[in-house]
Design a protein around this motif. Structure first.
Motif, PDB file in Angstrom:
ATOM      1  N   GLY A  21      30.894  19.413  44.494  1.00  0.00           N
ATOM      2  CA  GLY A  21      32.173  18.858  44.934  1.00  0.00           C
ATOM      3  C   GLY A  21      33.308  19.235  44.001  1.00  0.00           C
ATOM      4  N   ALA A  22      34.060  18.245  43.550  1.00  0.00           N
ATOM      5  CA  ALA A  22      35.226  18.477  42.702  1.00  0.00           C
ATOM      6  C   ALA A  22      34.850  19.057  41.337  1.00  0.00           C
ATOM      7  CB  ALA A  22      36.000  17.180  42.516  1.00  0.00           C
ATOM      8  N   GLU A  23      33.609  18.916  40.943  1.00  0.00           N
ATOM      9  CA  GLU A  23      33.158  19.430  39.647  1.00  0.00           C
ATOM     10  C   GLU A  23      32.762  20.902  39.699  1.00  0.00           C
ATOM     11  OE1 GLU A  23      33.358  17.553  36.902  1.00  0.00           O
ATOM     12  OE2 GLU A  23      34.203  15.997  38.181  1.00  0.00           O
ATOM     13  N   ALA A  24      32.826  21.535  40.854  1.00  0.00           N
ATOM     14  CA  ALA A  24      32.413  22.931  41.004  1.00  0.00           C
ATOM     15  C   ALA A  24      33.154  23.879  40.052  1.00  0.00           C
ATOM     16  CB  ALA A  24      32.578  23.375  42.458  1.00  0.00           C
ATOM     17  N   ILE A  53      38.032  32.000  43.641  1.00  0.00           N
ATOM     18  CA  ILE A  53      37.736  31.573  45.012  1.00  0.00           C
ATOM     19  C   ILE A  53      37.809  30.054  45.108  1.00  0.00           C
ATOM     20  CG2 ILE A  53      35.941  31.452  46.793  1.00  0.00           C
ATOM     21  CD1 ILE A  53      35.016  34.249  45.705  1.00  0.00           C
ATOM     22  N   LEU A  54      37.261  29.361  44.119  1.00  0.00           N
ATOM     23  CA  LEU A  54      37.304  27.895  44.114  1.00  0.00           C
ATOM     24  C   LEU A  54      38.748  27.404  44.050  1.00  0.00           C
ATOM     25  CD1 LEU A  54      34.340  27.118  41.720  1.00  0.00           C
ATOM     26  CD2 LEU A  54      34.423  26.680  44.182  1.00  0.00           C
ATOM     27  N   ALA A  55      39.573  28.049  43.247  1.00  0.00           N
ATOM     28  CA  ALA A  55      40.979  27.647  43.134  1.00  0.00           C
ATOM     29  C   ALA A  55      41.714  27.871  44.457  1.00  0.00           C
ATOM     30  CB  ALA A  55      41.660  28.422  42.018  1.00  0.00           C
ATOM     31  N   PRO A  59      42.067  22.100  48.545  1.00  0.00           N
ATOM     32  CA  PRO A  59      43.168  21.612  49.380  1.00  0.00           C
ATOM     33  C   PRO A  59      44.388  21.328  48.514  1.00  0.00           C
ATOM     34  CG  PRO A  59      41.473  19.926  49.160  1.00  0.00           C
ATOM     35  CD  PRO A  59      40.962  21.160  48.482  1.00  0.00           C
ATOM     36  N   VAL A  60      45.550  21.619  49.036  1.00  0.00           N
ATOM     37  CA  VAL A  60      46.793  21.387  48.309  1.00  0.00           C
ATOM     38  C   VAL A  60      47.144  19.917  48.415  1.00  0.00           C
ATOM     39  CG1 VAL A  60      49.246  21.981  48.211  1.00  0.00           C
ATOM     40  CG2 VAL A  60      47.559  23.722  48.818  1.00  0.00           C
TER      41      VAL A  60
END
Length: 72
Positions: A21-24, A53-55, A59-60
């Motif tokens: 999730g957010a920790e990727a 790619i993760l960046a 979502p903005v």
């Protein structure tokens, strides 16, 4: 058409999102750092691409979207 390296990087990035999730991005950064320590710059480049790619896939936030929209 994507080359094999790009396809694999995208697969890894989306697996990381699913798994962590957010920790990727943190996980990918740790892997890149370990590759640097081991002087494996090819692997480091792959993890750097995964971080990009993760960046790009994040979502903005509404605040960032409003800030970006106000510039135009």
């Amino acid at each position: 058409m994507l080359d094999d390296d790009e396809r694999l990087a995208r697969q890894e990035a989306f697996w990381l999102i699913k798994e962590f999730g957010a920790e990727a991005p943190l996980y990918a950064a740790m892997k890149a750092e370990k590759a640097i320590e081991q002087k494996d710059f090819g692997r480091c480049a792959r993890w750097k691409r995964i971080l990009e790619i993760l960046a790009d896939s994040r979502p903005v936030s509404s605040a960032r979207a409003k800030s970006a929209a106000s510039k135009y």
